[in-house]
Scaffold this motif. Structure first.
Motif, mmCIF file in Angstrom:
data_model
loop_
_atom_site.group_PDB
_atom_site.id
_atom_site.type_symbol
_atom_site.label_atom_id
_atom_site.label_comp_id
_atom_site.label_asym_id
_atom_site.label_seq_id
_atom_site.Cartn_x
_atom_site.Cartn_y
_atom_site.Cartn_z
ATOM 1 N N LEU A 20 6.136 19.603 -7.420
ATOM 2 C CA LEU A 20 7.402 20.224 -7.840
ATOM 3 C C LEU A 20 8.574 19.295 -7.502
ATOM 4 O O LEU A 20 9.447 19.064 -8.357
ATOM 5 N N TYR A 21 8.587 18.753 -6.266
ATOM 6 C CA TYR A 21 9.679 17.857 -5.894
ATOM 7 C C TYR A 21 9.742 16.683 -6.853
ATOM 8 O O TYR A 21 10.825 16.305 -7.325
ATOM 9 N N ALA A 22 8.542 16.120 -7.137
ATOM 10 C CA ALA A 22 8.515 14.957 -8.018
ATOM 11 C C ALA A 22 9.102 15.316 -9.365
ATOM 12 O O ALA A 22 9.916 14.566 -9.928
ATOM 13 N N PHE A 23 8.724 16.498 -9.870
ATOM 14 C CA PHE A 23 9.232 16.909 -11.189
ATOM 15 C C PHE A 23 10.741 17.078 -11.160
ATOM 16 O O PHE A 23 11.458 16.585 -12.032
ATOM 17 N N ILE A 24 11.242 17.730 -10.101
ATOM 18 C CA ILE A 24 12.689 17.967 -10.027
ATOM 19 C C ILE A 24 13.429 16.640 -9.970
ATOM 20 O O ILE A 24 14.412 16.410 -10.705
ATOM 21 N N ILE A 25 12.931 15.727 -9.146
ATOM 22 C CA ILE A 25 13.642 14.453 -8.994
ATOM 23 C C ILE A 25 13.617 13.661 -10.283
ATOM 24 O O ILE A 25 14.636 13.113 -10.730
ATOM 25 N N LEU A 26 12.435 13.662 -10.939
ATOM 26 C CA LEU A 26 12.319 12.938 -12.204
ATOM 27 C C LEU A 26 13.277 13.502 -13.236
ATOM 28 O O LEU A 26 13.994 12.765 -13.930
ATOM 29 N N THR A 27 13.321 14.838 -13.323
ATOM 30 C CA THR A 27 14.210 15.485 -14.281
ATOM 31 C C THR A 27 15.653 15.107 -13.994
ATOM 32 O O THR A 27 16.419 14.778 -14.906
ATOM 33 N N ALA A 28 15.991 15.137 -12.694
ATOM 34 C CA ALA A 28 17.373 14.800 -12.326
ATOM 35 C C ALA A 28 17.696 13.375 -12.758
ATOM 36 O O ALA A 28 18.764 13.111 -13.343
ATOM 37 N N ILE A 29 16.757 12.468 -12.517
ATOM 38 C CA ILE A 29 17.019 11.078 -12.895
ATOM 39 C C ILE A 29 17.216 10.957 -14.394
ATOM 40 O O ILE A 29 18.155 10.315 -14.879
ATOM 41 N N ILE A 30 16.318 11.635 -15.141
ATOM 42 C CA ILE A 30 16.407 11.525 -16.599
ATOM 43 C C ILE A 30 17.715 12.109 -17.096
ATOM 44 O O ILE A 30 18.395 11.530 -17.958
ATOM 45 N N VAL A 31 18.101 13.267 -16.521
ATOM 46 C CA VAL A 31 19.361 13.891 -16.929
ATOM 47 C C VAL A 31 20.531 12.951 -16.664
ATOM 48 O O VAL A 31 21.404 12.749 -17.522
ATOM 49 N N CYS A 32 20.511 12.350 -15.480
ATOM 50 C CA CYS A 32 21.592 11.423 -15.149
ATOM 51 C C CYS A 32 21.645 10.280 -16.146
ATOM 52 O O CYS A 32 22.715 9.900 -16.641
ATOM 53 N N LEU A 33 20.446 9.712 -16.444
ATOM 54 C CA LEU A 33 20.400 8.583 -17.379
ATOM 55 C C LEU A 33 20.956 8.978 -18.728
ATOM 56 O O LEU A 33 21.740 8.246 -19.344
ATOM 57 N N VAL A 34 20.546 10.194 -19.180
ATOM 58 C CA VAL A 34 20.995 10.651 -20.497
ATOM 59 C C VAL A 34 22.510 10.815 -20.507
ATOM 60 O O VAL A 34 23.192 10.372 -21.443
ATOM 61 N N ILE A 35 23.032 11.413 -19.425
ATOM 62 C CA ILE A 35 24.484 11.631 -19.370
ATOM 63 C C ILE A 35 25.206 10.288 -19.380
ATOM 64 O O ILE A 35 26.178 10.089 -20.130
ATOM 65 N N ALA A 36 24.669 9.343 -18.581
ATOM 66 C CA ALA A 36 25.305 8.029 -18.536
ATOM 67 C C ALA A 36 25.279 7.385 -19.917
ATOM 68 O O ALA A 36 26.273 6.816 -20.374
ATOM 69 N N ASP A 37 24.124 7.503 -20.572
ATOM 70 C CA ASP A 37 23.969 6.912 -21.895
ATOM 71 C C ASP A 37 24.969 7.511 -22.872
ATOM 72 O O ASP A 37 25.654 6.804 -23.600
ATOM 73 N N LEU A 38 25.068 8.849 -22.812
ATOM 74 C CA LEU A 38 25.990 9.537 -23.732
ATOM 75 C C LEU A 38 27.425 9.072 -23.483
ATOM 76 O O LEU A 38 28.150 8.766 -24.438
ATOM 77 N N THR A 39 27.812 9.015 -22.214
ATOM 78 C CA THR A 39 29.201 8.616 -21.921
ATOM 79 C C THR A 39 29.452 7.193 -22.393
ATOM 80 O O THR A 39 30.517 6.892 -22.926
ATOM 81 N N ILE A 40 28.443 6.319 -22.220
ATOM 82 C CA ILE A 40 28.651 4.941 -22.678
ATOM 83 C C ILE A 40 28.830 4.904 -24.184
ATOM 84 O O ILE A 40 29.718 4.243 -24.725
ATOM 85 N N ILE A 41 27.973 5.716 -24.869
ATOM 86 C CA ILE A 41 28.067 5.711 -26.334
ATOM 87 C C ILE A 41 29.428 6.212 -26.787
ATOM 88 O O ILE A 41 30.122 5.592 -27.593
ATOM 89 N N THR A 42 29.831 7.369 -26.176
ATOM 90 C CA THR A 42 31.127 7.919 -26.596
ATOM 91 C C THR A 42 32.264 6.977 -26.216
ATOM 92 O O THR A 42 33.219 6.802 -26.968
ATOM 93 N N GLY A 43 32.118 6.357 -25.021
ATOM 94 C CA GLY A 43 33.154 5.420 -24.586
ATOM 95 C C GLY A 43 33.253 4.256 -25.549
ATOM 96 O O GLY A 43 34.345 3.786 -25.873
ATOM 97 N N GLY A 44 32.101 3.780 -25.999
ATOM 98 C CA GLY A 44 32.104 2.664 -26.929
ATOM 99 C C GLY A 44 32.707 3.054 -28.259
ATOM 100 O O GLY A 44 33.344 2.242 -28.926
ATOM 101 N N GLY A 45 32.511 4.361 -28.609
ATOM 102 C CA GLY A 45 33.023 4.814 -29.900
ATOM 103 C C GLY A 45 34.534 4.878 -29.924
ATOM 104 O O GLY A 45 35.154 4.684 -30.958
ATOM 105 N N GLN A 46 35.143 5.143 -28.750
ATOM 106 C CA GLN A 46 36.589 5.361 -28.759
ATOM 107 C C GLN A 46 37.340 4.079 -29.035
ATOM 108 O O GLN A 46 37.252 3.138 -28.377
#
Lengths: 619, 102
Positions: free
Chosen positions: A593-619
Motif C-alpha cells: 500500500l505504501y509503495a502504491f501511495i508513493i508511486l501515485t504521488a510521484i506520478i501525480v506530481c510529475l503530471v502536474i509539473a508537466d502540465l504547468t510546463i506545457i501551459t507555461g510554454g503556451g503562454q
C-alpha cells in the motif's frame, strides 16, 4: 616541462599533509603498526620535495617569480587570497628544509626504533614540513602568519614529544609561551599595515600585503603614516622576527627547546624553525631600507647576540645547550649580514649553517655513552667547518667577510675566534667526559650523517666555483682560537670554566631576570586583585545583590529554558520513533500500500509539473 | 444504443485494476491475494488491447505486449504458488497476516 613542474609544485606541499593524515587517521585502520610503511612514506615525501625544489631552483632565473593565487576570504572589497608565490629565495629555504628533513628522518629510523608511539613523531615531522613549505611559498603576509602559527604549534608538540616527563613538557610550554610574544607582535604589525593600506591606498588589492608588491606597500606605508608610526610597525615586525630567531632579548627559549630529542633539535632548532625569522626579515627588507635606524638596530641585535651567545657557549658543560647558544650566535651573524643589506651572504650563511649544525647535532653522543669514532671524526670536521676553517663554513664566512669594511671585518673576526674557541672546547669536553670507542654496527644514522657531510662538500664546491674565496682575518683568528684551546687543554683549564664564569654560564641571567620579574609582577597583580575581592567586593552590598540576581537568572535559564530545550529534543525523538515503529508492521500488504501511495504521488506530481510546463510554454 | 468507445474499455480496465489493488491489499486469504494480482494484470492487459485497437497502427504492438504480460503472469503465478505452498506447510495457515515475520 618547467610549467608542468611549477603547476604541480603544490603536490610537494600536499604530500606531507596527506601522509600526516594517513598516519594520524591510520590509528583507526592500524596502519601505524607497520613501521616500514610509515618510514617509507615520509622519506618518499621529503625526498621528492627536496629533488623537485632543487630542480626548480636550477630552472628558475634569479628574477623569475611564479605566482598562482585564488581568493580565500572576501569581506566586501577586502580580499585575502591564498596560493603559491615561488621565487629563488623561497626555493632556497624549501630545498634546505626538505633536504635536512629527509636526512633527519633517515637518522631517526634507527635512532627512534625503541620509542613508544613513534608514528606520532613521523606524523608531526610531516605536518611540520607541510607548514614550513607552505609558509615559504606563501604569497602574502596573512598566509605566512597562518602557517607561522601552525609551525609554532607543531614545534611545541615535537619538543614535548615525551610529554610524560615533567621537565620536557614544562620546557615545551615555555617555548610556546615565549614564541607567542613574537607571534602577537607580528600579527599586530600585519594588522596595522593592512589597515593603513585599506584606508588610504589607491588600490584595495594592496591591503592583502602580497610579497609581490612589497616595495610599493612599504613606500605607501611610509608616506601615509607618520615617521613614529612607521618605526612602530617596523619594530613590531622586528620583534616577531627576533623572537623566532632567538636573538638577544629573547634567546633563552632556544636553550629550553634543547630538551627535545636529538633529531628534533637537529631539524627544528638548527635549520628550520629558527630560519623563519631570517626568511621573514628577508621578505621585509623593503620596509627596512626605508628606515636606516631600523637597519642599524638589526645589525646591533645581530652582533650583540653573536657576541653574547658565543661567550655563553664557550663555558657551557652541556653539549646541546652549547650548540643552542651557537645557533643563536650564528643567526646573529645572518642578521648582521641582512642588516648590511647583503642578502646573498645571509642566504649562503643560512644554508651552510643548516648543513653544518644538523651534522653537529646528529653526531652528538648519547648521555653516559661512549662516543663513536666515526661520529667523532665527522663532528670534528663539522666543528672546523662551523668555525670557518674548512668546507662550506670557510667559503660562506670568507664571502661575507670580503663584502665588509674594516670595522665589520674586526667584529666578524672576534666572533669567529669565539666560535672556533667554543666548538673545539666542546669537542674536548665531550671527549673527556664520554670517552671514545669504535663501534661496528650498520645503522641508518651513519647513512644520514655521511649524506650531510657529502652535501656540505658539494655546497662548498658550488660556492667555490661561483665566488672567489680569499683567506681573510676570520680564518686566521679561528686558527688562533683553536690554538688557545689547545694551550688551555694542556693546562687542564677547560672543564672548570663553567664555574669560573657563572654569568656566562647562565646566559647572562636573562632567563632568570624574566622569570623573577614576570613572576613577581604576576604574583603582585594576583595578590592585589585577591585583596580587592576579599576586602571590598565581598562587603559591598550592591555587588552582592548583583551576584545573587545573576545566579537566580542563571538558574532560571538553566532549569527552564536549557533543560526544556533538551527535553523537547528527546521527546520529539521518542515520538518520531513510536510513529516509525507503527509504520514498520512487517505486513507485506501494508508495504504494498505504501509503495502504491508513493508511486501515485510521484506520478501525480510529475503530471502536474508537466502540465504547468506545457501551459507555461503556451503562454 | 451508443457506440463502445475507448473510454468504456479504459473504465473497465480501471475498475479491474482498482478491484485487484484493493483486494490484494485487503484480503487475508493468500489465494485471494493471488487472484487479485491476476485482476491487476488483466486490467493492464485490457488497457493495452484497447489502446492498440483504437490508437495504434496495423503493427499490433499492444497485442504483442499482452502476450508478454500473460507469459509473465503465468510465470509469476507458478513461482508464487510454489512459495505459498512452502509457507503453508511451514505455518499451517493461509492467513497473510501470519506471514509477517518472513
Amino acid at each position: 616541462m618547467e610549467e608542468l613542474i611549477s603547476d604541480n609544485i603544490y603536490l610537494i606541499l600536499l604530500l606531507p599533509l596527506w601522509i600526516f593524515l594517513i598516519i594520524m587517521l591510520g590509528r583507526f585502520f592500524s596502519v601505524y603498526v607497520n613501521k616500514a610503511i610509515i618510514c617509507g612514506l615520509s622519506l618518499f615525501a621529503s625526498l621528492s620535495g627536496a629533488i623537485s625544489s632543487l630542480w626548480l631552483y636550477g630552472i628558475f632565473t634569479p628574477d623569475k617569480v611564479y605566482e598562482s593565487t585564488f581568493p580565500f576570504i572576501k569581506i566586501n572589497d577586502f580580499i585575502i587570497s591564498c596560493g603559491l608565490h615561488i621565487d629563488r629565495i623561497a626555493l632556497i629555504f624549501v630545498s634546505t628544509l626538505f633536504i635536512i628533513s629527509f636526512l633527519v628522518q633517515l637518522f631517526s629510523i634507527s635512532y627512534m626504533k625503541n620509542e613508544k608511539k613513534e608514528y606520532r613523531f613521523y606524523a608531526l615531522l610531516n605536518l611540520f614540513n607541510f607548514a614550513l613549505g607552505s609558509l615559504f611559498f606563501s604569497p602574502n603576509l596573512f598566509q605566512t602568519y597562518v602557517f607561522w602559527e601552525i609551525a609554532g604549534l607543531v614545534s611545541y608538540l615535537l619538543i614535548g614529544f615525551d610529554y610524560l616527563k615533567h621537565e620536557k613538557s614544562l620546557a615545551s610550554k615555555k617555548v610556546f609561551l615565549i614564541n607567542r610574544i613574537g607571534d602577537t607582535a607580528f600579527l599586530a604589525g600585519i594588522i596595522m599595515c593592512s589597515y593603513i593600506m585599506y584606508e588610504y591606498a589607491p588600490c584595495k588589492n594592496l591591503a592583502e600585503l602580497s610579497f609581490f608588491d612589497m616595495n610599493t606597500i612599504s613606500t605607501l606605508v611610509s608616506v601615509y603614516s607618520s615617521h613614529f608610526l612607521f618605526l612602530i610597525i617596523c619594530g613590531l615586525f622586528i620583534i616577531g622576527v627576533v623572537v623566532k630567531s632567538a636573538q638577544i632579548p629573547f634567546y633563552p627559549w632556544l636553550q629550553d627547546a634543547m630538551e627535545a630529542k636529538l633529531p628534533v633539535s637537529a631539524l627544528l632548532h638548527s635549520s628550520t624553525l629558527v630560519a623563519l625569522g631570517v626568511y621573514l626579515i628577508i621578505r621585509m627588507t623593503p620596509f627596512l631600507t626605508l628606515s636606516p635606524s631600523m637597519l642599524k638596530l638589526i645589525v646591533l641585535i645581530g652582533l650583540l647576540t653573536a657576541f653574547v651567545c658565543s661567550l655563553s657557549a664557550s663555558v657551557q658543560s652541556h653539549p646541546k645547550k652549547a650548540l643552542a647558544y651557537s645557533t643563536s650566535a650564528q643567526f646573529g651573524l645572518m642578521f648582521f649580514a641582512i642588516g648590511t643589506l647583503n642578502i646573498k651572504a645571509g642566504l649562503i650563511l643560512f644554508v651552510a649553517h643548516a648543513l653544518i649544525k644538523s651534522m653537529l647535532f646528529l653526531t652528538l653522543p648519547e648521555e653516559n655513552e661512549k662516543w663513536d669514532l666515526t661520529k667523532f671524526i665527522i663532528f670534528v670536521i663539522g666543528g672546523l667547518s662551523l668555525s670557518g676553517i674548512i668546507l662550506s663554513g670557510f667559503c660562506s664566512k670568507e664571502i661575507f667577510a670580503c663584502s665588509l669594511g674594516l670595522r665589520g671585518m674586526t667584529a666578524l673576526a672576534i666572533i669567529s675566534l669565539l666560535t672556533a674557541f667554543y666548538i673545539s672546547r666542546l669537542t674536548i669536553v665531550i671527549m673527556k667526559t664520554n670517552g671514545l670507542e669504535k663501534k661496528n654496527d650498520t645503522k641508518t644514522e651513519y647513512l644520514s650523517i655521511i649524506g650531510l657531510l657529502l652535501l656540505n662538500i658539494l655546497f662548498c664546491i658550488c660556492l667555490a666555483k661561483s665566488e672567489s674565496c680569499k683567506i681573510t682575518m676570520p680564518f686566521l683568528t679561528a686558527v688562533f682560537g683553536i690554538l688557545i684551546v689547545f694551550i688551555l687543554h694542556l693546562k687542564n683549564l677547560l672543564v672548570q670554566m663553567s664555574h669560573t664564569f657563572p654569568s656566562c654560564y647562565n646566559g647572562f641571567y636573562l632567563d632568570k631576570l624574566y622569570m623573577t620579574t614576570i613572576l613577581d609582577v604576576y604574583n603582585k597583580i594576583a595578590e592585589i586583585s585577591a585583596k580587592f575581592d576579599i576586602n571590598i567586593l565581598s562587603n559591598y552590598k550592591p555587588a552582592q545583590v548583583l551576584a545573587r540576581t545573576g545566579v537566580k537568572i542563571a538558574s532560571f535559564v538553566e532549569t527552564y529554558i536549557m533543560n526544556g530545550m533538551v527535553k523537547c529534543i528527546t521527546v520529539c525523538a521518542k515520538k518520531l520513533s513510536t510513529i516509525d515503529l507503527r509504520i514498520q508492521t512487517g505486513n507485506i500488504q501494508r508495504y504494498n500500500l505504501y509503495a502504491f501511495i508513493i508511486l501515485t504521488a510521484i506520478i501525480v506530481c510529475l503530471v502536474i509539473a508537466d502540465l504547468t510546463i506545457i501551459t507555461g510554454g503556451g503562454q | 444504443m451508443a457506440e463502445i468507445t475507448l473510454y468504456h474499455y479504459l473504465v473497465i480496465s480501471l475498475l479491474l485494476f482498482i478491484i485487484g489493488l484493493v483486494g490484494s491489499i485487503m484480503c487475508k486469504n493468500i489465494i485471494k491475494v493471488l487472484i487479485c494480482i491476476e485482476f491487476i494484470l488483466a486490467g493492464v492487459n485490457i488497457n493495452f488491447a484497447a489502446f492498440a485497437n483504437y490508437c495504434g497502427g496495423a503493427e499490433g504492438d499492444g497485442f504483442v505486449m499482452i502476450l508478454f504480460y500473460t507469459g509473465i503472469g503465468a510465470v509469476e503465478l507458478a513461482v508464487a504458488i510454489y512459495i505459498f505452498y512452502f509457507m503453508y506447510s511451514k505455518k499451517q495457515t493461509d492467513n497473510v497476516y501470519q506471514y509477517g515475520d518472513l
